[in-house]
Design a protein around this motif. Sequence first.
Motif, PDB file in Angstrom:
ATOM      1  N   TYR A 161       1.105  -0.992   0.145  1.00 31.93           N
ATOM      2  CA  TYR A 161      -0.406   0.290   0.240  1.00 31.93           C
ATOM      3  C   TYR A 161       0.713   0.878  -0.115  1.00 31.93           C
ATOM      4  N   ARG A 162       2.287   1.448   0.704  1.00 29.14           N
ATOM      5  CA  ARG A 162       3.229   2.531   0.859  1.00 29.14           C
ATOM      6  C   ARG A 162       3.546   2.412  -0.524  1.00 29.14           C
ATOM      7  N   GLN A 163       3.957   1.285  -1.141  1.00 33.74           N
ATOM      8  CA  GLN A 163       4.116   1.595  -3.116  1.00 33.74           C
ATOM      9  C   GLN A 163       3.184   2.047  -3.348  1.00 33.74           C
ATOM     10  N   ILE A 164       1.500   1.511  -3.583  1.00 32.74           N
ATOM     11  CA  ILE A 164       1.209   1.988  -4.441  1.00 32.74           C
ATOM     12  C   ILE A 164       1.065   3.475  -4.105  1.00 32.74           C
ATOM     13  N   ILE A 165       0.818   4.136  -2.954  1.00 33.81           N
ATOM     14  CA  ILE A 165       0.832   5.781  -2.655  1.00 33.81           C
ATOM     15  C   ILE A 165       1.753   6.671  -3.007  1.00 33.81           C
ATOM     16  N   GLY A 166       2.821   5.590  -2.946  1.00 35.08           N
ATOM     17  CA  GLY A 166       3.924   6.367  -3.600  1.00 35.08           C
ATOM     18  C   GLY A 166       4.442   6.314  -4.990  1.00 35.08           C
ATOM     19  N   GLU A 167       3.783   5.475  -5.542  1.00 37.46           N
ATOM     20  CA  GLU A 167       3.840   6.122  -6.972  1.00 37.46           C
ATOM     21  C   GLU A 167       2.758   6.686  -7.603  1.00 37.46           C
ATOM     22  N   LEU A 168       1.506   7.029  -6.893  1.00 35.81           N
ATOM     23  CA  LEU A 168       0.674   7.466  -6.923  1.00 35.81           C
ATOM     24  C   LEU A 168       0.841   9.151  -6.930  1.00 35.81           C
ATOM     25  N   ALA A 169       1.313   9.775  -5.279  1.00 34.47           N
ATOM     26  CA  ALA A 169       2.158  11.040  -5.518  1.00 34.47           C
ATOM     27  C   ALA A 169       2.907  10.976  -6.642  1.00 34.47           C
ATOM     28  N   LYS A 170       4.126  10.434  -7.130  1.00 30.00           N
ATOM     29  CA  LYS A 170       5.200  10.983  -7.991  1.00 30.00           C
ATOM     30  C   LYS A 170       4.030  11.012  -9.654  1.00 30.00           C
ATOM     31  N   ALA A 171       3.033  10.300  -9.441  1.00 32.19           N
ATOM     32  CA  ALA A 171       1.662  10.080 -10.913  1.00 32.19           C
ATOM     33  C   ALA A 171       1.030  11.770 -10.874  1.00 32.19           C
ATOM     34  N   GLN A 172       0.743  11.613  -9.314  1.00 31.85           N
ATOM     35  CA  GLN A 172       0.539  13.718  -9.573  1.00 31.85           C
ATOM     36  C   GLN A 172       1.081  14.522  -9.720  1.00 31.85           C
ATOM     37  N   GLU A 173       2.259  14.525  -9.477  1.00 29.12           N
ATOM     38  CA  GLU A 173       3.006  15.534  -8.935  1.00 29.12           C
ATOM     39  C   GLU A 173       3.539  15.519 -10.247  1.00 29.12           C
ATOM     40  N   LYS A 174       4.125  15.067 -11.440  1.00 26.85           N
ATOM     41  CA  LYS A 174       3.935  14.949 -12.547  1.00 26.85           C
ATOM     42  C   LYS A 174       2.776  15.482 -13.247  1.00 26.85           C
ATOM     43  N   LEU A 175       1.975  14.933 -12.983  1.00 26.11           N
ATOM     44  CA  LEU A 175       0.873  15.762 -13.974  1.00 26.11           C
ATOM     45  C   LEU A 175       0.677  16.743 -13.773  1.00 26.11           C
ATOM     46  N   LEU A 176       1.019  17.399 -12.074  1.00 28.87           N
ATOM     47  CA  LEU A 176       0.578  18.808 -11.586  1.00 28.87           C
ATOM     48  C   LEU A 176       2.053  19.528 -12.319  1.00 28.87           C
ATOM     49  N   ALA A 177       2.756  19.478 -13.079  1.00 30.93           N
ATOM     50  CA  ALA A 177       3.955  19.753 -13.632  1.00 30.93           C
ATOM     51  C   ALA A 177       3.546  20.613 -14.198  1.00 30.93           C
ATOM     52  N   SER A 178       2.542  20.036 -15.096  1.00 24.73           N
ATOM     53  CA  SER A 178       2.447  20.066 -16.772  1.00 24.73           C
ATOM     54  C   SER A 178       1.341  20.978 -16.223  1.00 24.73           C
ATOM     55  N   SER A 179       0.453  21.580 -15.792  1.00 26.61           N
ATOM     56  CA  SER A 179      -1.101  21.733 -15.501  1.00 26.61           C
ATOM     57  C   SER A 179       0.014  23.129 -14.329  1.00 26.61           C
ATOM     58  N   GLU A 180      -1.583  24.314 -15.281  1.00 25.19           N
ATOM     59  CA  GLU A 180      -1.343  25.559 -14.236  1.00 25.19           C
ATOM     60  C   GLU A 180      -2.513  24.994 -12.745  1.00 25.19           C
ATOM     61  N   TRP A 181      -1.398  26.422 -12.043  1.00 26.56           N
ATOM     62  CA  TRP A 181      -2.648  26.368 -10.712  1.00 26.56           C
ATOM     63  C   TRP A 181      -3.967  27.641 -11.006  1.00 26.56           C
ATOM     64  N   VAL A 182      -4.993  27.301 -10.621  1.00 29.55           N
ATOM     65  CA  VAL A 182      -5.831  28.363 -11.030  1.00 29.55           C
ATOM     66  C   VAL A 182      -6.715  28.717  -9.808  1.00 29.55           C
ATOM     67  N   GLY A 183      -6.232  27.904  -8.243  1.00 32.08           N
ATOM     68  CA  GLY A 183      -7.602  28.368  -7.734  1.00 32.08           C
ATOM     69  C   GLY A 183      -8.430  28.153  -7.062  1.00 32.08           C
ATOM     70  N   ASP A 184      -9.380  28.623  -6.853  1.00 32.43           N
ATOM     71  CA  ASP A 184     -10.643  29.282  -6.664  1.00 32.43           C
ATOM     72  C   ASP A 184     -11.634  28.906  -7.882  1.00 32.43           C
ATOM     73  N   LYS A 185     -10.269  29.711  -8.928  1.00 34.32           N
ATOM     74  CA  LYS A 185     -10.973  30.080 -10.512  1.00 34.32           C
ATOM     75  C   LYS A 185     -11.584  29.099 -11.091  1.00 34.32           C
ATOM     76  N   PHE A 186     -11.315  27.589 -10.488  1.00 34.10           N
ATOM     77  CA  PHE A 186     -11.290  26.818 -11.439  1.00 34.10           C
ATOM     78  C   PHE A 186     -12.449  26.438 -12.282  1.00 34.10           C
ATOM     79  N   ALA A 187     -13.761  26.711 -11.935  1.00 31.90           N
ATOM     80  CA  ALA A 187     -14.742  26.338 -12.714  1.00 31.90           C
ATOM     81  C   ALA A 187     -14.935  27.003 -13.731  1.00 31.90           C
TER      82      ALA A 187
END
Length: 164
Positions: A89-115
């Motif tokens: 489970y720790r391994q899966i969570i770690g891999e999920l965290a890495k995948a999300q970090e990679k996804l967010l690196a190519s995405s723009e933070w828009v805060g509460d203006k998302f919608a």
Amino acid sequence: MIVFDLMCADQGHRFEGWFGSSRDYEDQQNRGLLDCPVCGSANVGKAAMAPNVGRKGNQLPAFAKPAEDQSGTKAPTPVSNKAPVPAEYRQIIGELAKAQEKLLASSEWVGDKFADRARDIHYGEADEKAIHGTASKEEVAELVEEGIAALPLPLPVLPPDSKN
């Protein structure tokens, strides 16, 4: 109850720890009961954190108030105590965290203006690009009704301006 920002010294993972008191934290640390929820390292210590100045009792933020379901009943708050986490489970969570970090690196933070930004992109009023931010359940439901993709992120995200 006291909340400390904790950090895994081996991998740099940051997470919160809730304790009954400072002495409680020290006792658990001395007994080797603290470990990183992502990688399982026992090499954990307090991270630098900003002081928390409490609000007046009549100024509780909306996100801290218990949610109500459709019947008006207070929804339960998710809770947990320390339970053993299997290595896989720790391994899966770690891999999920890495995948999300990679996804967010190519995405723009828009805060509460998302919608609003998601609508602009969907209807061609803004350039096509990946975005992430915050939205209420109602805003997400409206986006989905309009056929606009809006998916929750699996792990919590700190806004870029709140990171050290």
